[in-house]
Write an enzyme that holds these catalytic residues in place. Structure first.
Site, mmCIF file in Angstrom:
data_model
loop_
_atom_site.group_PDB
_atom_site.id
_atom_site.type_symbol
_atom_site.label_atom_id
_atom_site.label_comp_id
_atom_site.label_asym_id
_atom_site.label_seq_id
_atom_site.Cartn_x
_atom_site.Cartn_y
_atom_site.Cartn_z
ATOM 1 N N CYS A 3 0.850 -1.192 0.000
ATOM 2 C CA CYS A 3 0.000 0.000 0.000
ATOM 3 C C CYS A 3 0.883 1.239 0.000
ATOM 4 C CB CYS A 3 -0.918 0.006 1.230
ATOM 5 S SG CYS A 3 -1.863 1.532 1.428
ATOM 6 N N CYS A 11 -1.247 6.837 5.907
ATOM 7 C CA CYS A 11 -2.343 6.136 6.591
ATOM 8 C C CYS A 11 -1.767 4.897 7.258
ATOM 9 C CB CYS A 11 -3.440 5.751 5.595
ATOM 10 S SG CYS A 11 -4.752 4.737 6.315
ATOM 11 N N CYS A 14 -4.438 0.307 8.675
ATOM 12 C CA CYS A 14 -4.188 -1.128 8.544
ATOM 13 C C CYS A 14 -2.878 -1.453 9.247
ATOM 14 C CB CYS A 14 -4.138 -1.541 7.070
ATOM 15 S SG CYS A 14 -5.711 -1.365 6.212
ATOM 16 N N CYS A 87 -7.693 3.715 -1.709
ATOM 17 C CA CYS A 87 -7.457 2.684 -0.688
ATOM 18 C C CYS A 87 -7.694 1.279 -1.232
ATOM 19 C CB CYS A 87 -8.370 2.939 0.514
ATOM 20 S SG CYS A 87 -8.291 1.674 1.789
ATOM 21 N N GLN A 211 -22.267 -6.357 7.711
ATOM 22 C CA GLN A 211 -20.886 -6.832 7.795
ATOM 23 C C GLN A 211 -20.035 -6.193 6.696
ATOM 24 O OE1 GLN A 211 -19.756 -8.539 10.199
ATOM 25 N NE2 GLN A 211 -21.368 -9.804 11.065
ATOM 26 N N GLU A 261 -34.030 -6.624 17.217
ATOM 27 C CA GLU A 261 -33.039 -5.590 16.929
ATOM 28 C C GLU A 261 -33.601 -4.239 17.380
ATOM 29 O OE1 GLU A 261 -30.201 -3.223 16.032
ATOM 30 O OE2 GLU A 261 -29.835 -5.352 15.603
ATOM 31 N N ASN A 306 -25.295 -11.922 18.127
ATOM 32 C CA ASN A 306 -24.256 -11.238 17.351
ATOM 33 C C ASN A 306 -24.127 -9.819 17.906
ATOM 34 O OD1 ASN A 306 -22.378 -10.625 15.330
ATOM 35 N ND2 ASN A 306 -23.957 -9.962 13.920
ATOM 36 N N CYS A 333 -17.245 -10.090 17.239
ATOM 37 C CA CYS A 333 -16.222 -9.296 16.558
ATOM 38 C C CYS A 333 -15.160 -8.816 17.546
ATOM 39 C CB CYS A 333 -16.849 -8.110 15.832
ATOM 40 S SG CYS A 333 -17.699 -6.940 16.922
#
Length: 374
Positions: A3, A11, A14, A87, A211, A261, A306, A333
Site C-alpha cells: 500500500c 495512513c 491497517c 485505498c 458486515q 433488533e 451477534n 467481533c
C-alpha cells in the site's frame, strides 16, 4: 499486500499492512485460541480466509480541503485532512465512485467541514458497494443548508454514476466524534440497497449495520446454517439480528425464528427480505435483546447472538446462564469480550469454534462459537 499510503506514512489504519497474510491469519487464530483457552476443550475448525485486498464493501471517508479541491479519506494525528481515495482494501466498486463524488462536491458547492474552525457543511462520505455492483452513497452534513443544492445536482450525478441505487443526506449538527446523526433524508426513489449474500438478498437501509466483508459474511452465515441444521431446533431467536442475516439463513420449514433488533430501520429491512423469500415462520421485532428475552413466556431451543464489540452485557449474559436454552451460537467481533461473556456463562460450554478473517491487514477478528449447556 503493498500500500503506497502505508509506505508513505500517510495512513496507518491497517496496522498489519506489509506482514505476509499467512502470518496475519495464524496470529489472529492463535490470539483467539489463547483468549478462549480457559473456556475448556474446543474443536477448532479451519479458519475462513479472506481476499487480502478489495474486500471492504463500505468506506467511511472524512471530507476535507475545499469544495474545489476536496480530500476524501481521513484526518491524520495533527487533524490534517489526507486523501486516500485509492485505498486498496476497499472494493473496486467503492473506489470507482470516489473521484466522481469529488467532482460532485465542487459542482454542488458542498464546503467540507473544518474540524478546527467548526465551520463548513460536508463532514463525511459513506459509500457501500453491493455484490451486484449497486452502490449507496450518504452525504453526512452539518445542516439542511446544502440539501437544495444536493437535490438540484443529483440528476447529473445519477447520469454519471448509473450504479447509484440509494443516495441520502445524513444530518449531524453536533461537533463530536461520531460518523453520523439520527436524521436521514433519502434523495432517491429507492431507499434500500439489495445485498445478495449467500442464499438471500438482504436489504440495507442507510442507517442499518451490515458486515464489512461480504465474502466472509457469506461464509459466516453458511457456518451458522450448518450448525443449525445439525442441531435441528424447532425454535430459534436471533438477538442483535441487524438486517436479518442469521435469522434468514437459519430458517427452515418446520422452524419458528424470531429476530430482535433495536433499529427500526434494520427490522424494516429484515421484514422485507423475509417476505421476498417467502419465509412465513420468520418474524422480526424492534426491541432490546435482553428485555425481549426476560419478558418472553418461553425459551427457544437455539439462541443466536451477534452483539456489538462491547459484548452481551451483564443482563443478557445472566439470563442465558440461568435459562433452559440448550444451545447458543455466538458470533463475536471482539474475542476479548467474548471470553468475558463465556466466563460469566459457565453452564454453556464452547463445543466448536471457527475464526473468520473479516478484517485482513488489521488485528481485528471475527469468531463464531457454538455453545452447549452442560
Amino acid at each position: 499486500m503493498q500500500c503506497d499510503y502505508y509506505d508513505a506514512g500517510v495512513c496507518r489504519s491497517c496496522t498489519l499492512m506489509g506482514r505476509p497474510y499467512p502470518l496475519q491469519l495464524s496470529g489472529r487464530v492463535q490470539h483467539v485460541r489463547d483468549l478462549l483457552a480457559a473456556a475448556g476443550d474446543v474443536t477448532w475448525l479451519p479458519p475462513v480466509e479472506s481476499p487480502e485486498a478489495d474486500y471492504r464493501n463500505k468506506a467511511k471517508m472524512v471530507v476535507g480541503g475545499t469544495a474545489e479541491e476536496p480530500t476524501i479519506g481521513l484526518l491524520d494525528r495533527t487533524g490534517r485532512a489526507v486523501d486516500i481515495r485509492g485505498c486498496g482494501v476497499c472494493t473496486p466498486g467503492v473506489r470507482a465512485v470516489l473521484p466522481v463524488l469529488a467532482e460532485f462536491i465542487g459542482t454542488a458547492g458542498l464546503t467540507p467541514y473544518d474540524v478546527a474552525a467548526r465551520r463548513g457543511e460536508l463532514k463525511y462520505l459513506l459509500v457501500t458497494d453491493s455484490p451486484d455492483g449497486r452502490v449507496m452513497v450518504r452525504f453526512v452534513l452539518r445542516s439542511q443548508e446544502a440539501l437544495p443544492r444536493l437535490r438540484k445536482h443529483l440528476p447529473a450525478l445519477l447520469r454519471r454514476l448509473p450504479q447509484l441505487e440509494v443516495v441520502s443526506a445524513n444530518l449531524l449538527p453536533e461537533h463530536k466524534a461520531v460518523v453520523e446523526g439520527d436524521r436521514e433524508v433519502v434523495l432517491t426513489e429507492a431507499s434500500t440497497l439489495p445485498m445478495r449474500v449467500g442464499d438471500h438478498v438482504l436489504h440495507l437501509r442507510p442507517q442499518s449495520f451490515f458486515q464489512t466483508n461480504t465474502t466472509v459474511a457469506a461464509a459466516l452465515y453458511r457456518q451458522a446454517r450448518a450448525w443449525t441444521q445439525e442441531l435441528g431446533p424447532a425454535s430459534v431467536w436471533d438477538l442483535y439480528c441487524g438486517v436479518g442475516g442469521f435469522a434468514l439463513h437459519c430458517a427452515g420449514e418446520d422452524r419458528d425464528v424470531v429476530g430482535v433488533e433495536t433499529s427500526p430501520e434494520a427490522v424494516a429491512s429484515a421484514r422485507l427480505s423475509a417476505r421476498e423469500a417467502g419465509l412465513a415462520r420468520v418474524r422480526f421485532e424492534v426491541g432490546d435483546a435482553g428485555s425481549f428475552a426476560r419478558a418472553a413466556p418461553d425459551v427457544p431451543e437455539l439462541v443466536v447472538v451477534n452483539p456489538p464489540r462491547r459484548g452481551l452485557g451483564a443482563q443478557l449474559g445472566r439470563w442465558l446462564e440461568a435459562s433452559r436454552v440448550r444451545h447458543v451460537l455466538y458470533s463475536s467481533c471482539n474475542a476479548t469480550t467474548l471470553a468475558s461473556d463465556l466466563a460469566a456463562m459457565p453452564s454453556l460450554r464452547p463445543r466448536v469454534a471457527r475464526v473468520l478473517d473479516m478484517f485482513p491487514q488489521t488485528a481485528h477478528q471475527e469468531v463464531a462459537v457454538l455453545l452447549e449447556r452442560d
